[in-house]
Write a protein that holds these residues in place. Sequence first.
Motif, PDB file in Angstrom:
ATOM      1  N   UNK A 147       0.816  -1.201   0.000  1.00  0.00           N
ATOM      2  CA  UNK A 147       0.000   0.000   0.000  1.00  0.00           C
ATOM      3  C   UNK A 147       0.846   1.245   0.000  1.00  0.00           C
ATOM      4  N   UNK A 148       0.293   2.316  -0.553  1.00  0.00           N
ATOM      5  CA  UNK A 148       0.999   3.590  -0.624  1.00  0.00           C
ATOM      6  C   UNK A 148       0.043   4.699  -0.212  1.00  0.00           C
ATOM      7  N   UNK A 149       0.545   5.566   0.647  1.00  0.00           N
ATOM      8  CA  UNK A 149      -0.207   6.741   1.094  1.00  0.00           C
ATOM      9  C   UNK A 149       0.456   7.961   0.472  1.00  0.00           C
ATOM     10  N   UNK A 150      -0.319   8.725  -0.296  1.00  0.00           N
ATOM     11  CA  UNK A 150       0.242   9.899  -0.981  1.00  0.00           C
ATOM     12  C   UNK A 150      -0.270  11.164  -0.307  1.00  0.00           C
ATOM     13  N   UNK A 151       0.626  11.984   0.257  1.00  0.00           N
ATOM     14  CA  UNK A 151       0.187  13.186   0.964  1.00  0.00           C
ATOM     15  C   UNK A 151      -0.265  14.291   0.010  1.00  0.00           C
ATOM     16  N   UNK A 152      -1.075  15.202   0.532  1.00  0.00           N
ATOM     17  CA  UNK A 152      -1.434  16.429  -0.168  1.00  0.00           C
ATOM     18  C   UNK A 152      -2.009  16.190  -1.565  1.00  0.00           C
ATOM     19  N   UNK A 153      -2.985  15.318  -1.630  1.00  0.00           N
ATOM     20  CA  UNK A 153      -3.715  15.148  -2.897  1.00  0.00           C
ATOM     21  C   UNK A 153      -4.816  16.195  -2.890  1.00  0.00           C
ATOM     22  N   UNK A 154      -4.544  17.298  -3.564  1.00  0.00           N
ATOM     23  CA  UNK A 154      -5.405  18.479  -3.453  1.00  0.00           C
ATOM     24  C   UNK A 154      -6.210  18.780  -4.704  1.00  0.00           C
ATOM     25  N   UNK A 155      -5.889  18.072  -5.790  1.00  0.00           N
ATOM     26  CA  UNK A 155      -6.614  18.294  -7.043  1.00  0.00           C
ATOM     27  C   UNK A 155      -6.942  16.935  -7.675  1.00  0.00           C
ATOM     28  N   UNK A 156      -7.874  16.963  -8.585  1.00  0.00           N
ATOM     29  CA  UNK A 156      -8.187  15.737  -9.326  1.00  0.00           C
ATOM     30  C   UNK A 156      -6.960  15.269 -10.086  1.00  0.00           C
ATOM     31  N   UNK A 157      -6.230  16.224 -10.610  1.00  0.00           N
ATOM     32  CA  UNK A 157      -5.019  15.881 -11.350  1.00  0.00           C
ATOM     33  C   UNK A 157      -4.024  15.153 -10.442  1.00  0.00           C
ATOM     34  N   UNK A 158      -3.841  15.629  -9.199  1.00  0.00           N
ATOM     35  CA  UNK A 158      -2.980  14.905  -8.235  1.00  0.00           C
ATOM     36  C   UNK A 158      -3.446  13.457  -8.093  1.00  0.00           C
TER      37      UNK A 158
ATOM     38  N   UNK B 196       0.731  -9.815 -13.046  1.00  0.00           N
ATOM     39  CA  UNK B 196       0.190  -8.763 -13.912  1.00  0.00           C
ATOM     40  C   UNK B 196      -1.338  -8.745 -13.846  1.00  0.00           C
ATOM     41  N   UNK B 197      -1.939  -9.925 -13.875  1.00  0.00           N
ATOM     42  CA  UNK B 197      -3.405  -9.986 -13.839  1.00  0.00           C
ATOM     43  C   UNK B 197      -3.963  -9.504 -12.495  1.00  0.00           C
ATOM     44  N   UNK B 198      -3.299  -9.890 -11.396  1.00  0.00           N
ATOM     45  CA  UNK B 198      -3.840  -9.624 -10.068  1.00  0.00           C
ATOM     46  C   UNK B 198      -3.283  -8.375  -9.411  1.00  0.00           C
ATOM     47  N   UNK B 199      -2.221  -7.826  -9.994  1.00  0.00           N
ATOM     48  CA  UNK B 199      -1.446  -6.793  -9.298  1.00  0.00           C
ATOM     49  C   UNK B 199      -2.270  -5.618  -8.792  1.00  0.00           C
ATOM     50  N   UNK B 200      -3.194  -5.124  -9.626  1.00  0.00           N
ATOM     51  CA  UNK B 200      -3.960  -3.937  -9.209  1.00  0.00           C
ATOM     52  C   UNK B 200      -4.785  -4.195  -7.955  1.00  0.00           C
ATOM     53  N   UNK B 201      -5.119  -5.472  -7.728  1.00  0.00           N
ATOM     54  CA  UNK B 201      -5.906  -5.808  -6.545  1.00  0.00           C
ATOM     55  C   UNK B 201      -5.060  -6.192  -5.348  1.00  0.00           C
ATOM     56  N   UNK B 202      -3.762  -6.239  -5.514  1.00  0.00           N
ATOM     57  CA  UNK B 202      -2.892  -6.681  -4.416  1.00  0.00           C
ATOM     58  C   UNK B 202      -2.387  -5.536  -3.554  1.00  0.00           C
ATOM     59  N   UNK B 203      -2.691  -4.322  -3.974  1.00  0.00           N
ATOM     60  CA  UNK B 203      -2.184  -3.192  -3.194  1.00  0.00           C
ATOM     61  C   UNK B 203      -3.236  -2.095  -3.139  1.00  0.00           C
ATOM     62  N   UNK B 204      -3.096  -1.221  -2.154  1.00  0.00           N
ATOM     63  CA  UNK B 204      -4.070  -0.140  -1.992  1.00  0.00           C
ATOM     64  C   UNK B 204      -3.392   1.215  -2.132  1.00  0.00           C
ATOM     65  N   UNK B 205      -4.147   2.136  -2.710  1.00  0.00           N
ATOM     66  CA  UNK B 205      -3.680   3.511  -2.877  1.00  0.00           C
ATOM     67  C   UNK B 205      -4.536   4.425  -2.001  1.00  0.00           C
ATOM     68  N   UNK B 206      -3.888   5.097  -1.062  1.00  0.00           N
ATOM     69  CA  UNK B 206      -4.592   6.031  -0.188  1.00  0.00           C
ATOM     70  C   UNK B 206      -4.205   7.473  -0.547  1.00  0.00           C
ATOM     71  N   UNK B 207      -5.188   8.259  -0.923  1.00  0.00           N
ATOM     72  CA  UNK B 207      -4.963   9.684  -1.207  1.00  0.00           C
ATOM     73  C   UNK B 207      -5.170  10.470   0.084  1.00  0.00           C
TER      74      UNK B 207
END
Lengths: 256, 256, 256, 256, 256, 256
Positions: free
Chosen positions: E91-102, E137-148
């Motif tokens: 999982x990855x936490x990305x700080x300061x996601x302030x716009x849709x573009x971010x 490759x098939x499962x990768x997108x479901x193996x991790x989480x993205x936190x904005x």
Amino acid sequence: MLPRASIHDRLRSGSPALAAWCGLPEAAIPALLAREAFDMVVIDTQHGAVDFATAVRATALIEAAGKPAMVRIPVGDFAAASRYLDAGMSGVIAPMINTIEDARRFASFMKFPPVGERSWGPHGALALSGLQPGDYFQKGNGLSVSFAMVETREALDIIDDILAVPGIDGIFIGPSDLSIALSGGTDMNPASAMVEEALDHALARARAAGKFAAIYSATGERAADLVRKGFHMVSIASDTALLRAGAQMALKAARA
Amino acid sequence: MLPRASIHDRLRSGSPALAAWCGLPEAAIPALLAREAFDMVVIDTQHGAVDFATAVRATALIEAAGKPAMVRIPVGDFAAASRYLDAGMSGVIAPMINTIEDARRFASFMKFPPVGERSWGPHGALALSGLQPGDYFQKGNGLSVSFAMVETREALDIIDDILAVPGIDGIFIGPSDLSIALSGGTDMNPASAMVEEALDHALARARAAGKFAAIYSATGERAADLVRKGFHMVSIASDTALLRAGAQMALKAARA
Amino acid sequence: MLPRASIHDRLRSGSPALAAWCGLPEAAIPALLAREAFDMVVIDTQHGAVDFATAVRATALIEAAGKPAMVRIPVGDFAAASRYLDAGMSGVIAPMINTIEDARRFASFMKFPPVGERSWGPHGALALSGLQPGDYFQKGNGLSVSFAMVETREALDIIDDILAVPGIDGIFIGPSDLSIALSGGTDMNPASAMVEEALDHALARARAAGKFAAIYSATGERAADLVRKGFHMVSIASDTALLRAGAQMALKAARA
Amino acid sequence: MLPRASIHDRLRSGSPALAAWCGLPEAAIPALLAREAFDMVVIDTQHGAVDFATAVRATALIEAAGKPAMVRIPVGDFAAASRYLDAGMSGVIAPMINTIEDARRFASFMKFPPVGERSWGPHGALALSGLQPGDYFQKGNGLSVSFAMVETREALDIIDDILAVPGIDGIFIGPSDLSIALSGGTDMNPASAMVEEALDHALARARAAGKFAAIYSATGERAADLVRKGFHMVSIASDTALLRAGAQMALKAARA
Amino acid sequence: MLPRASIHDRLRSGSPALAAWCGLPEAAIPALLAREAFDMVVIDTQHGAVDFATAVRATALIEAAGKPAMVRIPVGDFAAASRYLDAGMSGVIAPMINTIEDARRFASFMKFPPVGERSWGPHGALALSGLQPGDYFQKGNGLSVSFAMVETREALDIIDDILAVPGIDGIFIGPSDLSIALSGGTDMNPASAMVEEALDHALARARAAGKFAAIYSATGERAADLVRKGFHMVSIASDTALLRAGAQMALKAARA
Amino acid sequence: MLPRASIHDRLRSGSPALAAWCGLPEAAIPALLAREAFDMVVIDTQHGAVDFATAVRATALIEAAGKPAMVRIPVGDFAAASRYLDAGMSGVIAPMINTIEDARRFASFMKFPPVGERSWGPHGALALSGLQPGDYFQKGNGLSVSFAMVETREALDIIDDILAVPGIDGIFIGPSDLSIALSGGTDMNPASAMVEEALDHALARARAAGKFAAIYSATGERAADLVRKGFHMVSIASDTALLRAGAQMALKAARA
Ligand SMILES: [Mg+2]
Ligand SMILES: [Mg+2]
Ligand SMILES: [Mg+2]
Ligand SMILES: [Mg+2]
Ligand SMILES: [Mg+2]
Ligand SMILES: [Mg+2]
């Protein structure tokens, strides 16, 4: 994490153990080899470039793959044996054990009283084994193996006495140094007839004493021979040698 | 130390260059591979586990073996390109160059004015090249190569424009990402027919533009094919893959 | 890489060797000093802050500049001498060699049989020298030098015996400790008359024995004196001292 | 530990500050220079070989000597500015600030709201300053300085606008890049007349704006000139240059 | 090694996850906390002192304890998100996601096509998961989480849009920055009523969107409150804070 | 930097000293604990995972907090005692001092002549103390303390003789090993009556000899008891134990 299977049980299983051998100073390498079909991984701090910090880091990564981590210490640095057991290593190989006194000192750092004089403080070993302190103290001497290297004429002459030292779990034969010793310093040839005879003798004496016999081999082919002879553990080549072999094979294909 | 042979001259020599590819975080590994029969060594900081400090350390060791050191930077981290040139790297591979603007920004960090905007401060490069500052400033843009990675449909669509950007010395094809892109995200197959067609096209465009074409290959056998196609540089497998191949070969022999 | 020139030949050349002396824990520093006009570079692991991993890293970088790498080991840690030779070091300085037994044990770790008992495993040395194992075994004892430090009254009293030990290639004088010893612990003055007399005597005995005499100096000026006396090797100051001198000189100019 | 004296107060004291400049990847070096008569120490992560971990380690050691620690970040890596402030750095130098947008983004990472958008998390800074979180939040913007590098024609053209950006505390002139820019890429000469004129102009504009002017100098002699011109801070040479100067001076004396 | 349990499944289990939070630059610390009763471990590279190499080392050690490893990246360094996924982070936490573009750029580095543009090269992830490339490759997108991270007024204003971005798996609330933002830069108080109201709103919006809501808490007591509110994941304090608390408790007992 | 207060004076002050105890391999941890209300910080290189480089780094950081730095060396590695004094450590604890000869060898590495045979070269100690070489030589033996560990029956039997060895400043009791020894290897229980009796005896003998008595305690509560008994220094738990305690306390609150 499950309590680790005893390395003693593994070595007594009847199926010879194949060990990876690592001298490059980065824990990711033994971690990677631990995920291959090796049965255990040895970190070489006698001839390798690995420092204490890296060997400690490697310990947890090797154990994470469910394989025992072992280390070869520098000549005479028996205090390091205790430090690596504390970090969670399952076995220590001590080079150049040439006298009974060498064997006794090595054993004294490997085993808790009354067998030896290992000092208490197994922080990493508790963490990796999941045991409570009292349990670890009771079982600790049986959770790791001590291999005395037999690689000189002096050692061969007293091999039964070395094998009889309480706390010495087995011998580990160093064929290159043995070839130098047996040739009086004129030849470095681990495949010589003198070495072959010596290692057969050493193996027989270890088996007679009910202890382990292990040995280093430079190639997989040689390892197959040594396995057939009945060694409990055979190490194969080294990380450097495997990487070079992989590179040379790929380059040959690329230039075909 | 002699002034390094120009990597441009090496790539123009007519003999395709085979590159080692390193992702393990220890400089001793590229140092070791640089002493094998590779023509250059690439440190991968996009997908590899190598940090900046280790990549810088590797630079001097690779150059010590008389081979050019190259690096692949993370996506969009063009400032790193300058830092690695300062450390003495001879080439930089930038992934995911999908727009002209990407290519221009990459080139701007690779080349001194008036071609780009690379900032002055090549401390490691002066030490490794033995050049005086004035000389290095005059010759610097010709001492290193910039490879723009072509690995998406967008990039293929504007490949001539990318190749035309001043300061871009060549393209480097990423077959795995290309296969994902060309299949619309349904397949990861660097050996697909679509990839094959695309790389032939890209190679032809690079040659038409008088620039370099390089490519990654997973095995020595595939590298041989790509060499025959006429790529100027082909990288082979990775340190991890070579080490695993060496280990598996040795284990197979040991268990034969 | 070419086979390295023998450090023995260099020290016998008639032109005294000036050595850089490094105690800061970063391999880039000895690498940098190796590119200056020093003839060799010593890593100090007795009084310096350098650990094993850093000293090993430095070895390849110093050799890359075409200079021999040397190390001073901690008191009595002779196993480290072997480890540094394995890593490719060309010389080892052992402090506080105060008895014949000290000298013999040091020599036993420095030289292969039959001279000593150095164990086989020169992975780094093979890589840096480019020699094949058999060649390295035959030539190894002549590829590196062992310096026994003479820095106590006990050592001075038996200097001829130390110099006569097979495998000891020379002595290295420690003027500060010598001044402490000769003053009975009342004075630390490496420029005292007692020290001067002692070092003249030690130099003469080494020359009479046909072995090397080396010495530490705190400044370039003192080094010039010692070179004129006929020492084969003179080390100068330390990385810390040189950096401080450079800083003080620049600050003085800036505040002028 | 006492609360650190404000770097703003130091720079406004009327006595120009002389800064050490470090590009070697070991924290012991800035620690050592901080104990010399420099007023502050800059870690260069744009052109130097220093990684993040080493720069953070250096911070505590420089502050331990009672000197402010500063850093130069890579081009455009403004997130690093915040990370270094969090670690306890007292100042950040951002290279290649060529547009108002560059200056604003730099300032936004340097200052807490409402001036900028620096995110909260000053763990190292709290430890080193001894301040409580609430205090640090209130005083934080005044505890560190942001220097925008002026080293291109574009930057010179908008220097008043850059100086007017809230949160930009001063400019730092890069004479080498400036010489390249002003010569249209034909010359790298930080002592050219064009550079001299430009830096006098920039200094005047900074003073007019009531902000700081700082500059790099390659030697102590040049630093003396720049101090006389009235710069608030002048950095001198680099750790590498000082070490080489010390070495060359000692070698010259040794060979005299 | 068994294939790792999906972090998505864990977060959807109904039992809120408690996360350790690490900012000290040594992998042994997250390894140690992973063996405590935390459900996952986050490495903070935004405000912490952890470098890339240490975070990568920590990944394998955390996973060895059977817990998912997560990372907070520096502001805007989305390329790092991919690098940590390649290393095996879950999982990855990305700080300061302030716009849709971010949010879109973050997602593009987190997910393979067609969702995003993550580049292929998951060497560490393959090793840790035991999956074959095609499977990963098939499962990768479901193996991790993205936190904005939602921690500004701008982000709150567009929270539904952020949550709607494909590839964004959830939000992570930063109460300290939020308190600064909501107070217009006048106050740093993560327990303010304005923050409370905002986090309730954000939690509700995330739940409405069927995505995860996570949040940082400074103490265990606060974590209990947040768990009761229904957050899917709550991080607690930091390694530094826990170590200090442990020390203060022990010192209090010792001085009782 | 001010000259450091003598650790002898601190230990003689009448107020017992509480020491932090560190075994994790990162200097930031002892640095952090040095800022808590401990009186000194011990780095454990016998049972801990700390390597030489990390212990040296920690020294400067602990001293920066105005606290003395101490180290426990591996069994018998007395050369390390000198190296740590050179680096600026204020005290050394040597485990398993079981014979007079052990005590004499330890003292010989701790004290300059005429008391011992410590070799000259205190580079780090000069930097941290601010003393000139001549001053440091005169005062050095009084600037640091040597603690001989009493943790076996053999040591208890000759405790008066150990305390009488010139250069031994005190004893440090290891209750766990003592419990193993006194139980003949049957029990590991540092709180046993036999241990209690032994430590009272040892404390009395140290006081009678006018030397220091120190001891390890596993918890703050136990430390309070030992302080009341009159020990000059009591170490508490370990960094690992404190971190785990902090984590368990926070998790308990979170799950309440
Ligand atoms: Mg051997
Ligand atoms: Mg790609
Ligand atoms: Mg000496
Ligand atoms: Mg510049
Ligand atoms: Mg935040
Ligand atoms: Mg003990």
